[in-house]
Design a protein around this motif. Structure first.
Motif, PDB file in Angstrom:
ATOM      1  N   MET A   1     -84.102  26.088  12.440  1.00 42.31           N
ATOM      2  CA  MET A   1     -84.511  26.760  11.204  1.00 42.31           C
ATOM      3  C   MET A   1     -85.942  26.365  10.831  1.00 42.31           C
ATOM      4  SD  MET A   1     -82.035  28.680  10.205  1.00 42.31           S
ATOM      5  CE  MET A   1     -82.343  28.956   8.462  1.00 42.31           C
ATOM      6  N   TRP A   2     -86.710  27.350  10.326  1.00 42.04           N
ATOM      7  CA  TRP A   2     -88.120  27.127  10.019  1.00 42.04           C
ATOM      8  C   TRP A   2     -88.338  26.033   8.981  1.00 42.04           C
ATOM      9  CZ3 TRP A   2     -89.868  27.596   5.035  1.00 42.04           C
ATOM     10  CH2 TRP A   2     -89.032  28.255   4.127  1.00 42.04           C
ATOM     11  N   ASN A   3     -87.349  25.821   8.115  1.00 42.68           N
ATOM     12  CA  ASN A   3     -87.522  24.889   7.002  1.00 42.68           C
ATOM     13  C   ASN A   3     -86.998  23.486   7.294  1.00 42.68           C
ATOM     14  OD1 ASN A   3     -84.988  26.383   6.916  1.00 42.68           O
ATOM     15  ND2 ASN A   3     -84.518  25.187   5.089  1.00 42.68           N
ATOM     16  N   GLU A   4     -86.525  23.238   8.486  1.00 42.67           N
ATOM     17  CA  GLU A   4     -85.990  21.915   8.811  1.00 42.67           C
ATOM     18  C   GLU A   4     -86.993  21.145   9.664  1.00 42.67           C
ATOM     19  OE1 GLU A   4     -82.247  22.650  10.680  1.00 42.67           O
ATOM     20  OE2 GLU A   4     -81.274  23.317   8.821  1.00 42.67           O
ATOM     21  N   ASN A   5     -87.591  20.134   9.061  1.00 43.49           N
ATOM     22  CA  ASN A   5     -88.557  19.306   9.787  1.00 43.49           C
ATOM     23  C   ASN A   5     -88.641  17.928   9.149  1.00 43.49           C
ATOM     24  OD1 ASN A   5     -90.216  19.533   7.476  1.00 43.49           O
ATOM     25  ND2 ASN A   5     -91.314  21.302   8.321  1.00 43.49           N
ATOM     26  N   ASP A   6     -89.609  17.128   9.585  1.00 40.71           N
ATOM     27  CA  ASP A   6     -89.724  15.758   9.075  1.00 40.71           C
ATOM     28  C   ASP A   6     -89.965  15.719   7.572  1.00 40.71           C
ATOM     29  OD1 ASP A   6     -89.339  14.776  11.612  1.00 40.71           O
ATOM     30  OD2 ASP A   6     -91.469  14.418  12.017  1.00 40.71           O
ATOM     31  N   VAL A   7     -90.784  16.643   7.068  1.00 44.41           N
ATOM     32  CA  VAL A   7     -91.109  16.628   5.639  1.00 44.41           C
ATOM     33  C   VAL A   7     -89.877  16.909   4.785  1.00 44.41           C
ATOM     34  CG1 VAL A   7     -92.312  17.929   3.828  1.00 44.41           C
ATOM     35  CG2 VAL A   7     -93.568  17.102   5.813  1.00 44.41           C
ATOM     36  N   THR A   8     -89.116  17.941   5.138  1.00 43.17           N
ATOM     37  CA  THR A   8     -87.924  18.236   4.329  1.00 43.17           C
ATOM     38  C   THR A   8     -86.898  17.121   4.447  1.00 43.17           C
ATOM     39  OG1 THR A   8     -87.053  19.592   6.151  1.00 43.17           O
ATOM     40  CG2 THR A   8     -88.217  20.735   4.392  1.00 43.17           C
ATOM     41  N   LYS A   9     -86.805  16.530   5.631  1.00 47.41           N
ATOM     42  CA  LYS A   9     -85.853  15.432   5.836  1.00 47.41           C
ATOM     43  C   LYS A   9     -86.254  14.193   5.043  1.00 47.41           C
ATOM     44  CE  LYS A   9     -83.707  12.618   9.464  1.00 47.41           C
ATOM     45  NZ  LYS A   9     -83.654  12.349  10.934  1.00 47.41           N
ATOM     46  N   ILE A  10     -87.532  13.824   5.142  1.00 46.34           N
ATOM     47  CA  ILE A  10     -88.017  12.614   4.449  1.00 46.34           C
ATOM     48  C   ILE A  10     -87.950  12.777   2.939  1.00 46.34           C
ATOM     49  CG2 ILE A  10     -90.071  11.196   4.020  1.00 46.34           C
ATOM     50  CD1 ILE A  10     -90.905  11.794   6.941  1.00 46.34           C
ATOM     51  N   LEU A  11     -88.343  13.960   2.451  1.00 41.18           N
ATOM     52  CA  LEU A  11     -88.386  14.183   0.999  1.00 41.18           C
ATOM     53  C   LEU A  11     -87.033  14.564   0.419  1.00 41.18           C
ATOM     54  CD1 LEU A  11     -91.761  16.154   0.634  1.00 41.18           C
ATOM     55  CD2 LEU A  11     -91.362  13.689   0.438  1.00 41.18           C
ATOM     56  N   GLY A  12     -86.096  14.950   1.261  1.00 34.58           N
ATOM     57  CA  GLY A  12     -84.785  15.346   0.769  1.00 34.58           C
ATOM     58  C   GLY A  12     -84.801  16.676   0.043  1.00 34.58           C
ATOM     59  N   ILE A  13     -85.601  17.625   0.572  1.00 31.10           N
ATOM     60  CA  ILE A  13     -85.711  18.945  -0.058  1.00 31.10           C
ATOM     61  C   ILE A  13     -85.286  20.029   0.932  1.00 31.10           C
ATOM     62  CG2 ILE A  13     -87.506  18.236  -1.674  1.00 31.10           C
ATOM     63  CD1 ILE A  13     -89.614  19.362   0.199  1.00 31.10           C
ATOM     64  N   THR A  14     -85.023  21.211   0.421  1.00 31.84           N
ATOM     65  CA  THR A  14     -84.567  22.310   1.277  1.00 31.84           C
ATOM     66  C   THR A  14     -85.716  23.022   1.959  1.00 31.84           C
ATOM     67  OG1 THR A  14     -82.705  22.652  -0.235  1.00 31.84           O
ATOM     68  CG2 THR A  14     -83.174  24.418   1.335  1.00 31.84           C
ATOM     69  N   TYR A  15     -86.771  23.265   1.213  1.00 36.85           N
ATOM     70  CA  TYR A  15     -87.923  23.998   1.747  1.00 36.85           C
ATOM     71  C   TYR A  15     -89.171  23.116   1.704  1.00 36.85           C
ATOM     72  CZ  TYR A  15     -84.686  27.784   0.709  1.00 36.85           C
ATOM     73  OH  TYR A  15     -83.572  28.577   0.643  1.00 36.85           O
ATOM     74  N   PRO A  16     -90.031  23.195   2.728  1.00 38.08           N
ATOM     75  CA  PRO A  16     -91.233  22.343   2.774  1.00 38.08           C
ATOM     76  C   PRO A  16     -92.347  22.872   1.870  1.00 38.08           C
ATOM     77  CG  PRO A  16     -91.184  23.755   4.692  1.00 38.08           C
ATOM     78  CD  PRO A  16     -89.918  24.040   3.935  1.00 38.08           C
ATOM     79  N   ILE A  17     -92.004  23.050   0.603  1.00 40.82           N
ATOM     80  CA  ILE A  17     -92.936  23.607  -0.378  1.00 40.82           C
ATOM     81  C   ILE A  17     -93.088  22.607  -1.524  1.00 40.82           C
ATOM     82  CG2 ILE A  17     -93.345  25.472  -2.023  1.00 40.82           C
ATOM     83  CD1 ILE A  17     -91.680  27.279  -0.117  1.00 40.82           C
ATOM     84  N   ILE A  18     -94.299  22.152  -1.729  1.00 43.36           N
ATOM     85  CA  ILE A  18     -94.594  21.153  -2.753  1.00 43.36           C
ATOM     86  C   ILE A  18     -95.478  21.773  -3.819  1.00 43.36           C
ATOM     87  CG2 ILE A  18     -95.720  18.919  -3.193  1.00 43.36           C
ATOM     88  CD1 ILE A  18     -95.117  18.298  -0.179  1.00 43.36           C
ATOM     89  N   GLN A  19     -95.079  21.609  -5.053  1.00 44.22           N
ATOM     90  CA  GLN A  19     -95.903  22.074  -6.171  1.00 44.22           C
ATOM     91  C   GLN A  19     -96.967  21.014  -6.447  1.00 44.22           C
ATOM     92  OE1 GLN A  19     -94.210  21.047  -9.889  1.00 44.22           O
ATOM     93  NE2 GLN A  19     -96.386  20.640 -10.169  1.00 44.22           N
ATOM     94  N   ALA A  20     -98.216  21.410  -6.459  1.00 43.50           N
ATOM     95  CA  ALA A  20     -99.314  20.459  -6.644  1.00 43.50           C
ATOM     96  C   ALA A  20     -99.227  19.757  -7.991  1.00 43.50           C
ATOM     97  CB  ALA A  20    -100.658  21.179  -6.517  1.00 43.50           C
ATOM     98  N   GLY A  21     -99.624  18.499  -8.011  1.00 38.36           N
ATOM     99  CA  GLY A  21     -99.607  17.717  -9.247  1.00 38.36           C
ATOM    100  C   GLY A  21    -100.851  17.967 -10.071  1.00 38.36           C
ATOM    101  N   MET A  22    -100.865  19.089 -10.759  1.00 38.16           N
ATOM    102  CA  MET A  22    -102.040  19.508 -11.533  1.00 38.16           C
ATOM    103  C   MET A  22    -102.047  18.824 -12.896  1.00 38.16           C
ATOM    104  SD  MET A  22    -101.684  23.515 -10.447  1.00 38.16           S
ATOM    105  CE  MET A  22     -99.888  23.468 -10.632  1.00 38.16           C
ATOM    106  N   ALA A  23    -103.038  17.966 -13.124  1.00 32.59           N
ATOM    107  CA  ALA A  23    -103.111  17.206 -14.369  1.00 32.59           C
ATOM    108  C   ALA A  23    -103.615  18.082 -15.510  1.00 32.59           C
ATOM    109  CB  ALA A  23    -104.031  16.000 -14.189  1.00 32.59           C
ATOM    110  N   GLY A  24    -103.347  17.652 -16.728  1.00 33.60           N
ATOM    111  CA  GLY A  24    -103.893  18.348 -17.886  1.00 33.60           C
ATOM    112  C   GLY A  24    -102.914  19.223 -18.636  1.00 33.60           C
ATOM    113  N   GLY A  25    -101.637  19.159 -18.285  1.00 34.52           N
ATOM    114  CA  GLY A  25    -100.636  19.888 -19.061  1.00 34.52           C
ATOM    115  C   GLY A  25     -99.979  21.059 -18.363  1.00 34.52           C
TER     116      GLY A  25
END
Length: 355
Positions: A1-25
């Motif tokens: 499956m396209w979404n199963e890799n080291d990042v999803t496994k290490i982070l414990g998430i379903t999809y390798p999609i990370i929302q950026a940590g945008m500061a300021g509210g």
């Protein structure tokens, strides 16, 4: 499956999609929880927060999700305070302050105390992921976090910076291409030398470091995610795509500007904060551009303009606020996070199934 890799496994998430940590509210508790609940990794942009406010935000996120989420911190940057530069800049900003009726701020020395307290809170609250921007934390800090089973994520804009992150022991690194909105994460060398497009940057980083690479910059939909994975990235980090989400805390003028903008309307500027950042062109950028080289560095310039930007938003003066955006604003949408993630997954699986 396209979404199963080291990042999803290490982070414990379903999809390798990370929302950026945008500061300021922008990164409200609702936004972060919605991303994590939808199978991605939500991230609290805590760069400008004090430790206790950050703790309260974390507690609220935990009330909204039991899924992993991250916190992004800024590496403290000391800047020499030039009284002459500050005085001249205050003169440039005088007319804005007078019209908006805001006071001239006090400039204080930068301290690492808050950063150290932020790291303590992250450990105490057992945060799943801690990411860093504007540099790499000390090896001791990285080890301290990893000993508490906290994944450490770095940011780089060149292969050289990716190698530094790996050398210091981070678990994975975000490669920020020149298309990315907001502040450049450059910490080694000139930012102009680090303006490398995501498509060129990612595969070169993948070939050079052993830790997982996460692509960032201009990625807004399933096509962008799949392209990044094809280039060797094991995940993507998306910022602008989430700024216009219904759960976002971005000011409405900012959201509307992105939704109405085109790819040729963003520029790199340091007039708002003293640090190069990509945003939508407006009057403030045009009017201060002639003086850009003489303005104070970050974080001093950021302090000098904070009240102006905040009050301009309250008074509906978008021409004087920062409108951070990547180079793909035409692909932005105004919808709930869950629908955005569903659309991205559908696009990816549809592309794969038709090959």
């Amino acid at each position: 499956m396209w979404n199963e890799n080291d990042v999803t496994k290490i982070l414990g998430i379903t999809y390798p999609i990370i929302q950026a940590g945008m500061a300021g509210g922008t990164t409200t508790s609702e936004l972060i929880a919605a991303v994590s609940n939808a199978g991605g990794l939500g991230t609290l942009g805590a760069g400008y927060m004090n430790a206790e406010d950050m703790r309260e935000a974390i507690k609220k996120i935990k009330e909204l999700t039991d899924r992993p989420f991250g916190v992004n911190l800024f590496i403290p940057e000391a800047s020499e305070i030039s009284e002459d530069k500050v005085k001249k800049t205050n003169e440039l900003l005088r007319s804005y302050r007078e019209e908006l009726r805001v006071a001239e701020p006090e400039i204080k020395e930068v301290s690492t105390t808050n950063f150290d307290k932020q790291v303590e809170v992250i450990i105490q609250e057992h945060i799943a992921v801690c990411s860093f921007t504007f540099g790499v934390p000390s090896k001791e800090t990285i080890q301290q976090l990893q000993e508490e089973n906290i994944i450490v994520m770095g940011t780089a804009t060149t292969v050289k910076e990716a190698a530094v992150n790996e050398e210091y022991g981070v678990d994975m690194v975000v490669m920020q291409g020149s298309e990315a909105g907001g502040h450049r994460g450059t910490f080694s060398g000139s930012f102009t030398d680090s303006m490398i497009g995501t498509m060129s940057l990612v595969p070169q980083a993948v070939d050079h470091v052993q830790i997982p690479v996460i692509a960032a910059g201009g990625i807004m939909d399933g096509r962008g995610v799949l392209a990044a994975l094809t280039l060797g990235a094991q995940g993507v980090q998306m910022g602008t795509a989430f700024v216009t989400a219904i759960e976002s805390g971005a000011k409405i003028q900012h959201i509307e500007a992105i939704l109405k903008s085109t790819e040729d309307q963003t520029v790199i500027t340091s007039v708002f904060s003293g640090k190069p950042a990509r945003g939508i062109q407006n009057d403030f950028i045009r009017e201060l551009k002639p003086y850009e080289e003489d303005l104070p560095d970050y974080p001093i310039m950021n302090t000098l303009t904070t009240a102006i930007r905040s009050e301009a938003a309250k008074q509906n003066r978008p021409e004087w606020i920062h409108l951070w955006s990547g180079q793909s604003p035409r692909l932005s949408t105004r919808q709930h996070v869950a629908d955005l993630l569903t659309d991205i997954v559908f696009q990816i699986e549809n592309i794969i199934s038709t090959r």
